[in-house]
Design a protein around this motif. Sequence first.
Motif, PDB file in Angstrom:
ATOM      1  N   GLU A 148       0.840  -1.185   0.000  1.00 33.86           N
ATOM      2  CA  GLU A 148       0.000   0.000   0.000  1.00 33.86           C
ATOM      3  C   GLU A 148       0.880   1.241   0.000  1.00 33.86           C
ATOM      4  N   GLN A 149       0.452   2.244  -0.770  1.00 29.06           N
ATOM      5  CA  GLN A 149       1.134   3.528  -0.782  1.00 29.06           C
ATOM      6  C   GLN A 149       0.172   4.590  -0.297  1.00 29.06           C
ATOM      7  N   ARG A 150       0.684   5.483   0.550  1.00 29.74           N
ATOM      8  CA  ARG A 150      -0.133   6.608   1.013  1.00 29.74           C
ATOM      9  C   ARG A 150       0.711   7.870   1.008  1.00 29.74           C
ATOM     10  N   LEU A 151       0.100   8.937   0.509  1.00 30.33           N
ATOM     11  CA  LEU A 151       0.723  10.244   0.570  1.00 30.33           C
ATOM     12  C   LEU A 151       0.161  10.947   1.792  1.00 30.33           C
ATOM     13  N   LEU A 152       1.021  11.240   2.740  1.00 29.64           N
ATOM     14  CA  LEU A 152       0.593  11.842   3.997  1.00 29.64           C
ATOM     15  C   LEU A 152       1.021  13.304   4.063  1.00 29.64           C
ATOM     16  N   PRO A 153       0.157  14.154   4.596  1.00 31.91           N
ATOM     17  CA  PRO A 153       0.491  15.581   4.691  1.00 31.91           C
ATOM     18  C   PRO A 153       1.278  15.911   5.963  1.00 31.91           C
ATOM     19  N   TYR A 154       2.282  15.093   6.230  1.00 34.46           N
ATOM     20  CA  TYR A 154       3.099  15.265   7.431  1.00 34.46           C
ATOM     21  C   TYR A 154       4.557  15.166   7.036  1.00 34.46           C
ATOM     22  N   PRO A 155       5.417  15.840   7.788  1.00 32.39           N
ATOM     23  CA  PRO A 155       6.852  15.789   7.455  1.00 32.39           C
ATOM     24  C   PRO A 155       7.406  14.359   7.485  1.00 32.39           C
ATOM     25  N   HIS A 156       8.298  14.117   6.582  1.00 35.60           N
ATOM     26  CA  HIS A 156       8.947  12.819   6.424  1.00 35.60           C
ATOM     27  C   HIS A 156       9.548  12.329   7.744  1.00 35.60           C
ATOM     28  N   ASP A 157      10.268  13.192   8.459  1.00 34.94           N
ATOM     29  CA  ASP A 157      10.930  12.770   9.695  1.00 34.94           C
ATOM     30  C   ASP A 157       9.926  12.419  10.798  1.00 34.94           C
ATOM     31  N   THR A 158       8.756  13.036  10.786  1.00 35.40           N
ATOM     32  CA  THR A 158       7.711  12.710  11.761  1.00 35.40           C
ATOM     33  C   THR A 158       7.199  11.298  11.540  1.00 35.40           C
ATOM     34  N   VAL A 159       6.912  10.957  10.293  1.00 34.83           N
ATOM     35  CA  VAL A 159       6.377   9.628   9.969  1.00 34.83           C
ATOM     36  C   VAL A 159       7.419   8.555  10.268  1.00 34.83           C
ATOM     37  N   LEU A 160       8.655   8.779   9.890  1.00 38.39           N
ATOM     38  CA  LEU A 160       9.722   7.820  10.177  1.00 38.39           C
ATOM     39  C   LEU A 160       9.877   7.615  11.681  1.00 38.39           C
ATOM     40  N   ALA A 161       9.816   8.686  12.455  1.00 38.52           N
ATOM     41  CA  ALA A 161       9.957   8.581  13.910  1.00 38.52           C
ATOM     42  C   ALA A 161       8.848   7.739  14.526  1.00 38.52           C
ATOM     43  N   ILE A 162       7.645   7.853  14.025  1.00 35.11           N
ATOM     44  CA  ILE A 162       6.512   7.066  14.551  1.00 35.11           C
ATOM     45  C   ILE A 162       6.712   5.589  14.249  1.00 35.11           C
ATOM     46  N   VAL A 163       7.127   5.268  13.036  1.00 35.20           N
ATOM     47  CA  VAL A 163       7.320   3.865  12.651  1.00 35.20           C
ATOM     48  C   VAL A 163       8.457   3.237  13.457  1.00 35.20           C
ATOM     49  N   ARG A 164       9.519   3.969  13.692  1.00 31.75           N
ATOM     50  CA  ARG A 164      10.662   3.382  14.402  1.00 31.75           C
ATOM     51  C   ARG A 164      10.479   3.353  15.915  1.00 31.75           C
ATOM     52  N   ASP A 165       9.493   4.061  16.464  1.00 29.11           N
ATOM     53  CA  ASP A 165       9.258   4.100  17.907  1.00 29.11           C
ATOM     54  C   ASP A 165       8.361   2.930  18.346  1.00 29.11           C
ATOM     55  N   VAL A 166       8.867   1.734  18.192  1.00 35.95           N
ATOM     56  CA  VAL A 166       8.118   0.499  18.446  1.00 35.95           C
ATOM     57  C   VAL A 166       7.625   0.415  19.894  1.00 35.95           C
ATOM     58  N   ALA A 167       8.382   0.940  20.826  1.00 36.28           N
ATOM     59  CA  ALA A 167       7.999   0.877  22.239  1.00 36.28           C
ATOM     60  C   ALA A 167       6.652   1.553  22.510  1.00 36.28           C
ATOM     61  N   ARG A 168       6.257   2.481  21.652  1.00 40.09           N
ATOM     62  CA  ARG A 168       4.989   3.198  21.847  1.00 40.09           C
ATOM     63  C   ARG A 168       3.835   2.624  21.033  1.00 40.09           C
ATOM     64  N   TYR A 169       4.051   1.559  20.292  1.00 42.03           N
ATOM     65  CA  TYR A 169       2.982   0.954  19.498  1.00 42.03           C
ATOM     66  C   TYR A 169       1.727   0.625  20.308  1.00 42.03           C
ATOM     67  N   PRO A 170       1.842   0.116  21.541  1.00 43.73           N
ATOM     68  CA  PRO A 170       0.606  -0.200  22.285  1.00 43.73           C
ATOM     69  C   PRO A 170      -0.287   1.020  22.536  1.00 43.73           C
ATOM     70  N   GLU A 171       0.250   2.218  22.425  1.00 46.19           N
ATOM     71  CA  GLU A 171      -0.536   3.431  22.635  1.00 46.19           C
ATOM     72  C   GLU A 171      -1.517   3.704  21.499  1.00 46.19           C
TER      73      GLU A 171
END
Length: 140
Positions: free
Chosen positions: A6-29
């Motif tokens: 799946e591809q999605r174009l998100l209206p958010y900065p690249h570094d924000t999206v990458l930070a969310i994906v790599r922050d696995v410890a916060r996934y349960p939130e």
Amino acid sequence: MPRHQEQRLLPYPHDTVLAIVRDVARYPEFLPWCVGARVYDVRDDSFTADLLIGYKIIREKYTSRVHVSAPDSVRIEYLSGPFQRLENIWHFSEPAPGQCLVDFTIDFEFRNKMLQKLASQLFLDVVRKMVGAFEARAKA
């Protein structure tokens, strides 16, 4: 198990999206069915993560090595747990300032035939909810 890309174009900065994906410890939130996460063996570009997934009475833990190739990809290497195989890759690009094009691929198969049958029936719904949860997290 079908492979989903799946591809999605998100209206958010690249570094924000990458930070969310790599922050696995916060996934349960924010990630549906993720009821626990533990990150360890952290290195510069990778770490090991245990995720506890729960759906109704089912609880399964799996371990993977997360490889971060900033700024453009995250690759999950399956190590142990209930899967026969698990492949999960995220690619990120910035087509314009303040935007992030996310290319998400997942392919997995459970060892347990009952879990595999359940997952097959729910696969597209589960994947769409997962990707939507990351998008909602970026919006928040």
